[in-house]
Write a protein that holds these residues in place. Structure first.
Motif, PDB file in Angstrom:
ATOM      1  N   ASN A  60       0.841  -1.194   0.000  1.00  0.00           N
ATOM      2  CA  ASN A  60       0.000   0.000   0.000  1.00  0.00           C
ATOM      3  C   ASN A  60       0.881   1.251   0.000  1.00  0.00           C
ATOM      4  O   ASN A  60       0.909   2.000   0.962  1.00  0.00           O
ATOM      5  N   ALA A  61       1.615   1.433  -1.096  1.00  0.00           N
ATOM      6  CA  ALA A  61       2.528   2.572  -1.176  1.00  0.00           C
ATOM      7  C   ALA A  61       2.535   3.148  -2.585  1.00  0.00           C
ATOM      8  O   ALA A  61       2.436   2.410  -3.565  1.00  0.00           O
ATOM      9  N   VAL A  62       2.638   4.480  -2.668  1.00  0.00           N
ATOM     10  CA  VAL A  62       2.744   5.168  -3.956  1.00  0.00           C
ATOM     11  C   VAL A  62       3.813   6.253  -3.857  1.00  0.00           C
ATOM     12  O   VAL A  62       4.085   6.789  -2.781  1.00  0.00           O
ATOM     13  N   ASN A 117      -4.815  -2.313   5.332  1.00  0.00           N
ATOM     14  CA  ASN A 117      -6.250  -2.066   5.562  1.00  0.00           C
ATOM     15  C   ASN A 117      -6.603  -0.582   5.592  1.00  0.00           C
ATOM     16  O   ASN A 117      -7.719  -0.219   5.926  1.00  0.00           O
ATOM     17  N   HIS A 118      -5.666   0.294   5.238  1.00  0.00           N
ATOM     18  CA  HIS A 118      -5.879   1.745   5.258  1.00  0.00           C
ATOM     19  C   HIS A 118      -5.815   2.274   3.824  1.00  0.00           C
ATOM     20  O   HIS A 118      -4.740   2.466   3.287  1.00  0.00           O
ATOM     21  N   PRO A 119      -6.972   2.473   3.151  1.00  0.00           N
ATOM     22  CA  PRO A 119      -6.933   2.938   1.758  1.00  0.00           C
ATOM     23  C   PRO A 119      -6.289   4.314   1.633  1.00  0.00           C
ATOM     24  O   PRO A 119      -6.639   5.235   2.370  1.00  0.00           O
ATOM     25  N   LEU A 120      -5.329   4.447   0.722  1.00  0.00           N
ATOM     26  CA  LEU A 120      -4.664   5.730   0.505  1.00  0.00           C
ATOM     27  C   LEU A 120      -5.603   6.686  -0.221  1.00  0.00           C
ATOM     28  O   LEU A 120      -6.216   6.328  -1.229  1.00  0.00           O
ATOM     29  N   LYS A 121      -5.695   7.911   0.283  1.00  0.00           N
ATOM     30  CA  LYS A 121      -6.550   8.934  -0.309  1.00  0.00           C
ATOM     31  C   LYS A 121      -5.797  10.254  -0.363  1.00  0.00           C
ATOM     32  O   LYS A 121      -4.895  10.489   0.438  1.00  0.00           O
ATOM     33  N   VAL A 122      -6.198  11.116  -1.304  1.00  0.00           N
ATOM     34  CA  VAL A 122      -5.708  12.490  -1.348  1.00  0.00           C
ATOM     35  C   VAL A 122      -6.904  13.413  -1.212  1.00  0.00           C
ATOM     36  O   VAL A 122      -8.026  13.057  -1.561  1.00  0.00           O
ATOM     37  N   ARG A 123      -6.634  14.620  -0.695  1.00  0.00           N
ATOM     38  CA  ARG A 123      -7.708  15.559  -0.415  1.00  0.00           C
ATOM     39  C   ARG A 123      -7.290  16.954  -0.868  1.00  0.00           C
ATOM     40  O   ARG A 123      -6.176  17.399  -0.598  1.00  0.00           O
TER      41      ARG A 123
END
Length: 141
Positions: A60-62, A117-123
């Motif tokens: 889970n990395a970008v 289990n923590h979806p990556l999001k941007v805001r």
């Protein structure tokens, strides 16, 4: 003979300009569409764009390649990500906001990661200085 030399020079300049314009316009890796963010309307219309790529071998990395923000004429806008290690849940992807109709772009090259289990999001988060009015747009990476 001067006319043909001038035509050849003009063709060379045109080819150089055409060749140089393509790489600058595309900083998106193949196969990964940028995340477009918008919030607010009229003088409070804010936009953001995040270009990223997945990190091979990570669950889970970008890698954040670029962040671009254009703020509304009466706002300040930030782009942040949902950082599970930050006390308020969000960390900014840019060093400063874009304010009062300005545009800015940064190329942080940072890797953001979170547990599986923590979806990556941007805001995109924009506020009117001096008031409690805020605009938000949240998108999943």
């Amino acid at each position: 003979m001067r006319a043909s030399a001038l035509s050849a020079a003009a063709a060379l300049v045109a080819a150089t300009l055409a060749g140089g314009a393509a790489p600058a316009a595309a900083d998106t890796p193949a196969g990964v569409p940028p995340v477009e963010l918008e919030a607010g309307k009229g003088l409070h219309h804010n936009r953001g764009k995040v270009v990223y790529e997945r990190v091979d071998g990570e669950v889970n990395a970008v890698r954040i390649i670029s962040v671009h923000i254009t703020s509304g004429e009466r706002d300040c806008a930030w782009v942040s990500w949902n950082d599970p290690d930050n006390w308020n849940g969000w960390s900014n992807l840019t060093t400063e906001p874009s304010c009062n109709g300005g545009s800015m772009g940064e190329y942080p090259g940072i890797i953001i990661k979170a547990p599986a289990n923590h979806p990556l999001k941007v805001r995109l988060y924009a506020d009117h200085p001096g008031s409690d009015v805020v605009h938000k747009d949240i998108q999943r990476l």
